[in-house]
Design a protein around this motif. Structure first.
Motif, short mmCIF file in Angstrom:
data_model
loop_
_atom_site.label_atom_id
_atom_site.label_comp_id
_atom_site.label_asym_id
_atom_site.label_seq_id
_atom_site.Cartn_x
_atom_site.Cartn_y
_atom_site.Cartn_z
N PHE A 4 84.10 -2.88 95.03
CA PHE A 4 82.91 -2.28 94.41
C PHE A 4 83.07 -2.22 92.90
N VAL A 5 84.21 -1.73 92.43
CA VAL A 5 84.45 -1.60 91.00
C VAL A 5 84.39 -2.96 90.32
N GLN A 6 85.04 -3.94 90.89
CA GLN A 6 85.04 -5.28 90.28
C GLN A 6 83.64 -5.87 90.22
N SER A 7 82.86 -5.65 91.26
CA SER A 7 81.49 -6.16 91.27
C SER A 7 80.65 -5.48 90.19
N VAL A 8 80.79 -4.17 90.08
CA VAL A 8 80.06 -3.42 89.05
C VAL A 8 80.48 -3.86 87.66
N GLN A 9 81.77 -4.00 87.46
CA GLN A 9 82.25 -4.40 86.14
C GLN A 9 81.72 -5.76 85.72
N ARG A 10 81.74 -6.71 86.63
CA ARG A 10 81.22 -8.05 86.32
C ARG A 10 79.73 -8.00 86.01
N ASP A 11 79.00 -7.31 86.86
CA ASP A 11 77.55 -7.27 86.73
C ASP A 11 77.11 -6.58 85.44
N LEU A 12 77.64 -5.39 85.19
CA LEU A 12 77.19 -4.63 84.03
C LEU A 12 77.66 -5.27 82.72
N ALA A 13 78.86 -5.84 82.73
CA ALA A 13 79.35 -6.50 81.53
C ALA A 13 78.49 -7.69 81.17
N ALA A 14 77.91 -8.33 82.17
CA ALA A 14 77.04 -9.48 81.91
C ALA A 14 75.66 -9.07 81.44
N ARG A 15 75.14 -7.95 81.96
CA ARG A 15 73.75 -7.58 81.66
C ARG A 15 73.60 -6.54 80.56
N GLN B 68 66.01 7.42 86.06
CA GLN B 68 65.80 7.04 87.47
C GLN B 68 67.09 7.44 88.19
N TRP B 69 67.01 8.43 89.06
CA TRP B 69 68.23 9.08 89.54
C TRP B 69 68.65 8.66 90.94
N ALA B 70 67.97 7.68 91.51
CA ALA B 70 68.36 7.14 92.81
C ALA B 70 68.93 5.75 92.59
N SER B 71 70.24 5.66 92.42
CA SER B 71 70.88 4.41 92.04
C SER B 71 71.19 3.53 93.24
N ASP B 72 71.30 2.23 92.96
CA ASP B 72 71.97 1.32 93.87
C ASP B 72 73.07 0.63 93.06
N PRO B 73 73.90 -0.22 93.65
CA PRO B 73 75.05 -0.76 92.91
C PRO B 73 74.70 -1.58 91.68
N THR B 74 73.46 -2.03 91.56
CA THR B 74 73.09 -2.81 90.38
C THR B 74 72.18 -2.04 89.42
N HIS B 75 71.88 -0.78 89.74
CA HIS B 75 71.01 0.02 88.89
C HIS B 75 71.62 1.40 88.64
N PRO B 76 72.56 1.49 87.71
CA PRO B 76 73.13 2.79 87.37
C PRO B 76 72.09 3.68 86.70
N SER B 77 72.21 4.97 86.90
CA SER B 77 71.29 5.90 86.24
C SER B 77 71.66 6.11 84.78
N TRP C 267 74.34 13.98 93.06
CA TRP C 267 75.72 13.54 93.19
C TRP C 267 75.91 12.38 92.22
N ASP C 268 77.04 12.36 91.53
CA ASP C 268 77.24 11.39 90.47
C ASP C 268 78.60 10.72 90.60
N LEU C 269 78.60 9.40 90.49
CA LEU C 269 79.83 8.61 90.56
C LEU C 269 80.06 7.94 89.21
N ILE C 270 81.20 8.21 88.61
CA ILE C 270 81.59 7.61 87.33
C ILE C 270 82.36 6.33 87.58
N VAL C 271 81.99 5.27 86.87
CA VAL C 271 82.69 3.99 87.00
C VAL C 271 82.92 3.43 85.59
N TRP C 272 84.17 3.29 85.22
CA TRP C 272 84.49 2.64 83.95
C TRP C 272 84.36 1.13 84.09
N VAL C 273 83.71 0.52 83.11
CA VAL C 273 83.68 -0.94 83.01
C VAL C 273 84.86 -1.41 82.18
#
Length: 208
Positions: free
Chosen positions: A39-50, A80-89, A192-198
């Motif tokens: 999950f972390v690796q997918s988020v990091q790749r996606d957000l770093a690109a966009r 927008q407070w209902a996130s999915d893995p490609t839409h962080p709040s 509920w909030d999940l912190i993810v470092w890129v």
């Protein structure tokens, strides 16, 4: 959001707040499972690109609402407070405008338990109680002030509409000299909030 800035403020008031207003901290800080690493690796790749630069976030509708916290992060929310893995709040950037990380959130209107999502241990989630966030701009100097907020209950007790907060309510509460000081205002609902470092973080991707 990054939410650290608001957490520091909330902590400062917790001694005076009622028990119902107390935020909930994570209950688990163990090593990452394979699913969490994926999950972390997918988020990091996606957000770093966009969203590599803060201008990318602003184009996507994220607005700044905090100053620089003690990790060096400035937070931007898309409200927008209902996130999915490609839409962080929330997305957070350093003072040079480089992406640091993101917050993913799940609404908690009715005391819902910790989320079981995306292969993440439920104990990694933070909980933040509802409040109205606002940014002020001095009409004469243009000076901006961030990290300002009021509890939802206090805002409602002053006659405000929490779901569509008005600057006039803050003026009525004597939080600002007048409504025209408000540059940004929005509800930060109970989540509920999940912190993810890129950017790599020495304490791990889910830690402040």
């Amino acid at each position: 959001m990054k939410v650290r800035a608001i957490a520091a403020l909330v902590a400062a008031f917790c001694a005076l707040a009622t028990a119902a207003r107390a935020d909930e901290q994570p209950t688990y800080a163990g090593p990452l499972t394979p699913a969490e690493s994926q999950f972390v690796q997918s988020v990091q790749r996606d957000l770093a690109a966009r969203f590599r630069r803060v201008s990318d976030a602003e184009k996507a509708g994220y607005i700044r609402y905090t100053g620089v916290d003690d990790t060096g992060a400035i937070s931007y929310a898309n409200r927008q407070w209902a996130s999915d893995p490609t839409h962080p709040s929330q997305l957070w950037y350093d003072t040079s405008g480089n992406l640091l990380g993101a917050d993913f959130s799940v609404l908690r209107p009715n005391q819902e338990p910790r989320p079981h999502l995306w292969g993440i241990n439920p104990g990694r989630w933070y909980e933040f109680n509802g409040h109205v966030h606002y940014v002020t701009k001095d009409p004469q100097t243009g000076s901006m002030a961030y990290d300002q907020w009021a509890w939802n209950a206090d805002f409602a007790n002053a006659g405000g509409n929490v779901s569509n907060p008005s600057p006039e309510t803050l003026a009525k509460m004597h939080a600002v000299p007048s409504a025209n000081y408000i540059a940004t205002i929005f509800e930060f609902p109970t989540i509920w909030d999940l912190i993810v470092w890129v950017k790599p973080h020495p304490a791990g991707p889910f830690h402040w």
